[in-house]
Design a protein around this motif. Structure first.
Motif, PDB file in Angstrom:
ATOM      1  N   ALA A 111       0.776  -1.187   0.048  1.00  0.00           N
ATOM      2  CA  ALA A 111      -0.090  -0.012  -0.024  1.00  0.00           C
ATOM      3  C   ALA A 111       0.979   1.264   0.002  1.00  0.00           C
ATOM      4  O   ALA A 111       0.442   2.328  -0.372  1.00  0.00           O
ATOM      5  N   CYS A 112       2.173   1.272   0.316  1.00  0.00           N
ATOM      6  CA  CYS A 112       3.124   2.073   0.407  1.00  0.00           C
ATOM      7  C   CYS A 112       3.835   2.415  -0.978  1.00  0.00           C
ATOM      8  O   CYS A 112       4.804   3.153  -0.895  1.00  0.00           O
ATOM      9  N   ILE A 156      -0.266  -6.017  -8.599  1.00  0.00           N
ATOM     10  CA  ILE A 156      -0.644  -5.738  -7.178  1.00  0.00           C
ATOM     11  C   ILE A 156       0.509  -5.390  -6.329  1.00  0.00           C
ATOM     12  O   ILE A 156       0.321  -4.936  -5.108  1.00  0.00           O
ATOM     13  N   GLY A 157       2.018  -5.866  -6.558  1.00  0.00           N
ATOM     14  CA  GLY A 157       2.814  -5.329  -5.832  1.00  0.00           C
ATOM     15  C   GLY A 157       3.367  -6.378  -4.845  1.00  0.00           C
ATOM     16  O   GLY A 157       4.196  -6.100  -3.938  1.00  0.00           O
ATOM     17  N   ALA A 158       2.814  -7.941  -4.834  1.00  0.00           N
ATOM     18  CA  ALA A 158       3.440  -8.671  -4.308  1.00  0.00           C
ATOM     19  C   ALA A 158       3.067  -9.965  -4.784  1.00  0.00           C
ATOM     20  O   ALA A 158       2.207 -10.305  -5.347  1.00  0.00           O
ATOM     21  N   ALA A 159       3.909 -11.060  -4.364  1.00  0.00           N
ATOM     22  CA  ALA A 159       3.638 -12.488  -4.497  1.00  0.00           C
ATOM     23  C   ALA A 159       4.396 -13.379  -3.434  1.00  0.00           C
ATOM     24  O   ALA A 159       5.639 -12.948  -2.851  1.00  0.00           O
ATOM     25  N   VAL A 160       3.804 -14.106  -2.738  1.00  0.00           N
ATOM     26  CA  VAL A 160       4.077 -14.925  -1.729  1.00  0.00           C
ATOM     27  C   VAL A 160       4.011 -16.290  -2.077  1.00  0.00           C
ATOM     28  O   VAL A 160       2.901 -16.836  -2.633  1.00  0.00           O
ATOM     29  N   GLY A 306      -7.505   1.530   5.741  1.00  0.00           N
ATOM     30  CA  GLY A 306      -7.996   0.392   5.080  1.00  0.00           C
ATOM     31  C   GLY A 306      -7.278  -0.062   3.535  1.00  0.00           C
ATOM     32  O   GLY A 306      -7.519  -1.064   2.938  1.00  0.00           O
ATOM     33  N   THR A 307      -6.243   0.751   3.154  1.00  0.00           N
ATOM     34  CA  THR A 307      -5.738   0.228   2.030  1.00  0.00           C
ATOM     35  C   THR A 307      -4.885  -0.978   2.178  1.00  0.00           C
ATOM     36  O   THR A 307      -4.639  -1.586   1.191  1.00  0.00           O
ATOM     37  N   ALA A 308      -4.326  -1.036   3.493  1.00  0.00           N
ATOM     38  CA  ALA A 308      -3.476  -2.433   3.676  1.00  0.00           C
ATOM     39  C   ALA A 308      -4.265  -3.468   3.646  1.00  0.00           C
ATOM     40  O   ALA A 308      -4.094  -4.655   2.818  1.00  0.00           O
ATOM     41  N   MET A 309      -5.542  -3.470   4.180  1.00  0.00           N
ATOM     42  CA  MET A 309      -6.433  -4.595   4.034  1.00  0.00           C
ATOM     43  C   MET A 309      -6.702  -4.815   2.544  1.00  0.00           C
ATOM     44  O   MET A 309      -7.249  -5.960   2.041  1.00  0.00           O
TER      45      MET A 309
END
Length: 432
Positions: A111-112, A156-160, A306-309
């Protein structure tokens, strides 16, 4: 040119007798084990010899490099978002009890403006694994192709993801350490962590090095040396690497297990949750954003607005998960009550971790399926008052026969006194 010929007994004998393994011996044994020419029994013996005899800095560096070279090394330097290179940054914890920090932390950094390629692991010994926790979400999959990882980082900015072909030698050794009592070894921890992180393609890395009874290395001196070793390894491979030493004498938060930790992470992402989990999430977020060169954003805002959620929901959905379906909870439960009235002074993290392992949240054999619903809730944390007979812990499992061993692990784990013990700082030090 001189040719060297090795066999497993020779390599084991060198380390058993306290010698330093030559570079060529390390290269040979890692390659041979990866490709099945060294048996699990032989690697187990070598791991125990390393556990007992240790390794020099040069051995650790070579062992790490050999594990990186055992598989693919990802490269995301060509990826762009809005015409700019991705701010690639990751975090790794050395393992703790109730340590669900990755789950709220990754979406906060997303989100950042950060991009997080997270090659995550499964449970090891008494500590839980990020993949086991996230896979408690119905439908969630960590088995991602490289193309899918690249797509998620951009979109979206990530992959786990499971390490897969990244450092396959470490994947095999990691599973072996879990069942051979060789987890608490500085050289093996450092090389395991850094081989995956070097191979995963991040540009910056923040390490959360645990200190205390629930950590693999119990003393601050050992954990500090581990942090310094990993920072050196990362820097030598071109990663901007830094570390925080953080307390692991008491479990993090109030939930320990797989699904129960996901539920608590959702509380944090909703703007609530235990203070210690929020504090450590934000401390690590600040470090990750700084290491990635991102400034001007307060990570705490992403929990409030709520942006992190939103980012977490996007991440889970991208990997097949369905947060609308209920998280699993063990069908059987048992309560541990306070033996006396007073103030909870301490809860031993190792005892709690072992109890949750006994309940089925961890593994006792390679490839064993964990119970997603096994775990416990802590009703009274250190510093909080309690009345005799009041519940302190609630344990969950699908197999009621597991309760006896789990409760036995907790004998003496909860210390109650007349006054609260002095609080310990959560973040002990910062190492760069």
């Amino acid at each position: 040119m001189t040719r060297f010929t090795f066999d497993a007994p020779t390599v084991i004998r060198i380390k058993r007798d306290g010698g330093a393994l030559p570079d060529v011996a390390i290269d040979w044994v890692i390659d041979a084990y990866t490709h099945g020419r060294v048996a699990d029994e032989q690697m187990s013996a070598l791991l125990m010899a390393i556990f007992l005899r240790g390794m020099t800095d040069a051995e650790i560096a070579r062992w790490t490099a050999a594990m990186v070279d055992s598989g693919a090394r990802l490269d995301f330097t060509d990826l762009r978002r809005d015409g700019k290179p991705l701010a690639l940054v990751d975090k790794h914890s050395t393992g703790g009890v109730g340590d669900k920090i990755t789950i709220p932390l990754v979406p906060v950094v997303m989100a950042c403006g950060g991009a997080v390629p997270q090659a995550a692991g499964r449970g090891l010994g008494h500590t839980g694994g990020t993949l086991d926790k996230l896979e408690a979400i119905p439908g969630f999959s960590a088995e991602l192709t490289i193309d899918r990882i690249r797509e998620q980082l951009c979109d979206i900015g990530a992959a786990v993801f499971a390490a897969g072909e990244l450092a396959p030698a470490d994947r095999k050794i990691y599973a072996l350490r879990d069942i051979t009592a060789t987890t608490e070894s500085l050289p093996l921890i450092a090389s395991s962590v850094m081989s995956k992180k070097i191979a995963e393609g991040t540009r910056a890395l923040v390490l959360d090095c645990k200190v205390g009874s629930g950590a693999f290395l119990k003393t601050e001196a050992e954990s500090r040396e581990l942090a310094r070793t990993m920072v050196r390894l990362g820097t030598a491979h071109g990663l901007r690497t830094r570390a925080l030493l953080t307390d692991m004498s008491t479990p993090l938060g109030r939930a320990v297990g797989n699904a129960v930790e996901v539920a608590e992470s959702l509380e944090v992402l909703a703007g609530g949750g235990p203070d210690d989990v929020v504090e450590l999430t934000l401390a690590l977020a600040h470090e990750m954003l700084d290491a990635a060169g991102l400034d001007g954003v307060d990570p705490a805002d992403t929990l409030r607005d709520g942006t992190a959620m939103d980012r977490f929901r996007a991440l889970v959905a991208a990997q097949g998960g369905d947060l609308s379906r209920p998280l699993p909870v063990g069908r059987c439960r048992e309560t541990v009550t306070a033996p006396e009235s007073g103030v909870v002074q301490d809860i031993d993290a190792l005892a709690v971790g072992m109890a949750v392992w006994r309940l089925g949240a961890g593994r006792s054999a390679p490839g064993e399926q964990v119970q997603f619903g096994a775990g416990l809730h802590i009703h009274r944390r250190p510093g909080e008052p309690v009345t005799a007979g009041e519940p302190v812990l609630t344990l969950y499992t699908d197999i009621p026969e597991r309760f006896e061993a789990a409760v036995a692990e907790l004998d003496g784990a909860i210390r109650i006194g007349h006054t609260a013990a002095p609080p310990r700082p959560l973040v002990i030090d910062r190492i760069v």
